[in-house]
Design an enzyme around this catalytic site. Structure first.
Site, mmCIF file in Angstrom:
data_model
loop_
_atom_site.group_PDB
_atom_site.id
_atom_site.type_symbol
_atom_site.label_atom_id
_atom_site.label_comp_id
_atom_site.label_asym_id
_atom_site.label_seq_id
_atom_site.Cartn_x
_atom_site.Cartn_y
_atom_site.Cartn_z
ATOM 1 N N ASP A 19 0.840 -1.201 0.000
ATOM 2 C CA ASP A 19 0.000 0.000 0.000
ATOM 3 C C ASP A 19 0.873 1.248 0.000
ATOM 4 O O ASP A 19 1.785 1.379 0.835
ATOM 5 C CB ASP A 19 -0.894 0.028 1.248
ATOM 6 C CG ASP A 19 -1.967 -1.050 1.221
ATOM 7 O OD1 ASP A 19 -2.125 -1.718 0.183
ATOM 8 O OD2 ASP A 19 -2.659 -1.214 2.252
ATOM 9 N N THR A 227 -21.467 -3.904 6.774
ATOM 10 C CA THR A 227 -20.746 -2.879 7.541
ATOM 11 C C THR A 227 -21.011 -1.520 6.891
ATOM 12 O O THR A 227 -20.832 -1.356 5.678
ATOM 13 C CB THR A 227 -19.240 -3.203 7.591
ATOM 14 O OG1 THR A 227 -18.751 -3.402 6.266
ATOM 15 C CG2 THR A 227 -18.973 -4.463 8.395
ATOM 16 N N GLY A 232 -22.712 2.039 11.499
ATOM 17 C CA GLY A 232 -22.694 0.812 12.290
ATOM 18 C C GLY A 232 -22.723 -0.439 11.418
ATOM 19 O O GLY A 232 -22.223 -0.447 10.297
ATOM 20 N N GLY A 258 -12.728 -2.901 6.947
ATOM 21 C CA GLY A 258 -13.568 -4.051 6.604
ATOM 22 C C GLY A 258 -12.801 -5.362 6.749
ATOM 23 O O GLY A 258 -13.371 -6.394 7.102
ATOM 24 N N ASP A 259 -11.502 -5.308 6.467
ATOM 25 C CA ASP A 259 -10.675 -6.517 6.616
ATOM 26 C C ASP A 259 -10.496 -6.860 8.090
ATOM 27 O O ASP A 259 -10.527 -8.038 8.477
ATOM 28 C CB ASP A 259 -9.303 -6.306 5.967
ATOM 29 C CG ASP A 259 -9.419 -5.936 4.500
ATOM 30 O OD1 ASP A 259 -10.361 -6.417 3.848
ATOM 31 O OD2 ASP A 259 -8.581 -5.157 4.012
ATOM 32 N N SER A 289 -9.060 0.257 14.521
ATOM 33 C CA SER A 289 -8.218 0.395 13.319
ATOM 34 C C SER A 289 -8.467 1.718 12.601
ATOM 35 O O SER A 289 -7.538 2.284 12.032
ATOM 36 C CB SER A 289 -8.417 -0.784 12.370
ATOM 37 O OG SER A 289 -9.565 -0.627 11.586
HETATM 38 O O1 RIB Z 1 -9.080 -3.206 2.224
HETATM 39 C C1 RIB Z 1 -7.923 -2.421 2.212
HETATM 40 C C2 RIB Z 1 -6.943 -2.973 1.231
HETATM 41 O O2 RIB Z 1 -7.469 -2.846 -0.076
HETATM 42 C C3 RIB Z 1 -5.611 -2.255 1.179
HETATM 43 O O3 RIB Z 1 -4.679 -2.781 2.072
HETATM 44 C C4 RIB Z 1 -5.218 -2.380 -0.285
HETATM 45 O O4 RIB Z 1 -4.080 -3.159 -0.496
HETATM 46 C C5 RIB Z 1 -6.432 -2.967 -0.990
HETATM 47 O O5 RIB Z 1 -6.288 -4.309 -1.240
#
Ligand code: RIB
Length: 309
Positions: A19, A227, A232, A258-259, A289
């Site tokens: 990133d 999400t 919320g 979201g991850d 986060s």
């Molecule tokens: O969800 C965030 C991610 O989306 C970032 O880390 C970027 O690499 C993309 O995959």
């Protein structure tokens, strides 16, 4: 730890990127150059972000992914190893670079992300088949859509064959995702844009979120968890519905939230918590986060999340 005091086994089949993040007061118009603020370069990618979240929350995590033969790939591998993630199925592609994500974050913490998939685009069904031994032992398989769809399908096929639950973060927003795939999932975790894409319903409030969740659920998945950032989380789990408010937090950067939500949700489910309990915990992890810049460097550890509960 679960009742047997064994860390849950999570397998993530998905992307890893580097990133390049720049903060900016506002996004530029086409053809415009603007001066931004702080910048960071760090490993990212939706698959890797989810894997690191599960690992920081105490999971025994295997990542199935592809990097390029370059410095970015080496940097990512070093990080995964430092996080105790099993990298035996992280393959090096000598013909393509490590995936790259150009990310701009504005003063509201909103982002724009453009991903050049690079090596992610060559993660093949055969690569995933080679990880069958890991997938069959997993408590949960996590997938997203930054790798080829036939590779995602193969991962799901293997998991279902071994009665392993599959959770999908349907990002980037899918243009089309067949009912055959959706109906094999234990849970799907779209954000607003992704849920709109999957349901065809514009989400403006709880009522439309409920309608969207119902449409997605009718496609064959029991647990739909949308999400909504500051709105919320909207949950449909079988016949149970809930709207869980966002936590009060100073938003710095929503990249990867979201991850984090996905990784934390899967960990809690693997530990035996209910859907609603897992959502509440994942909401807390994601809100930590977003209070910091970056994706992977902002992912909290178990103790930090526990202290906010
Ligand atoms: O969800 C965030 C991610 O989306 C970032 O880390 C970027 O690499 C993309 O995959």
């Amino acid at each position: 730890m679960n009742a047997k005091n064994i860390p849950p086994k999570i397998v993530v089949v998905g992307s890893c990127n580097t990133d390049l993040i720049i903060r900016t007061d506002r996004f530029p118009a086409p053809g415009e150059t603007i001066l931004g603020g702080t910048s960071i370069m760090e490993p990212g990618g939706k698959g890797a972000n989810q894997a690191i979240t599960a690992a920081r929350l105490g999971g025994s995590v295997t990542l199935v992914s592809k990097i390029g033969y370059d410095l970015f790939g080496l940097q990512a591998m070093e990080l995964y190893r430092n996080e105790n993630i099993c990298t035996k199925h992280v393959i090096t592609d000598v013909s393509n670079p490590t995936g790259l994500a150009m990310i701009s974050v504005n003063s509201l913490g909103e982002n724009y992300i453009i991903v050049a998939p690079g090596a992610n685009s060559t993660l093949s069904p055969a690569d995933v088949a080679a990880a069958e031994d890991s997938i069959k032992e997993a408590d949960i398989l996590i997938v997203q859509l930054e790798i080829p769809l036939d590779t995602v399908e193969e991962a799901i096929r293997i998991a279902i064959k071994h009665n392993v639950r599959v959770v999908m973060k349907p990002a980037p927003a899918p243009l089309s995702l067949s009912d055959a795939i959706i109906s094999r999932l234990f849970a799907i975790l779209p954000n607003r844009v992704e849920a709109e894409q999957l349901s065809g319903i514009e989400i403006t409030d709880n009522r439309s979120a409920k309608a969207a969740a119902e449409v997605i659920s009718r496609r064959g998945v029991e647990n739909v968890i949308i999400t909504l950032g500051g709105g919320g989380v909207y949950v449909k789990s079988g016949d149970n519905y809930a709207s869980i408010p966002a936590r009060e937090v100073d938003v710095v950067d929503t990249t990867g939230a979201g991850d984090v939500f996905c990784g934390a949700f899967c960990m809690q489910i693997s530990l035996g918590y209910t859907i609603m309990e897992a959502v509440v915990y994942a909401n807390a992890a994601a809100s930590l986060s977003v209070s910091r810049l970056g994706a992977q460097q902002s992912i909290p550890r178990r103790l930090e999340v526990d202290m906010t509960m």
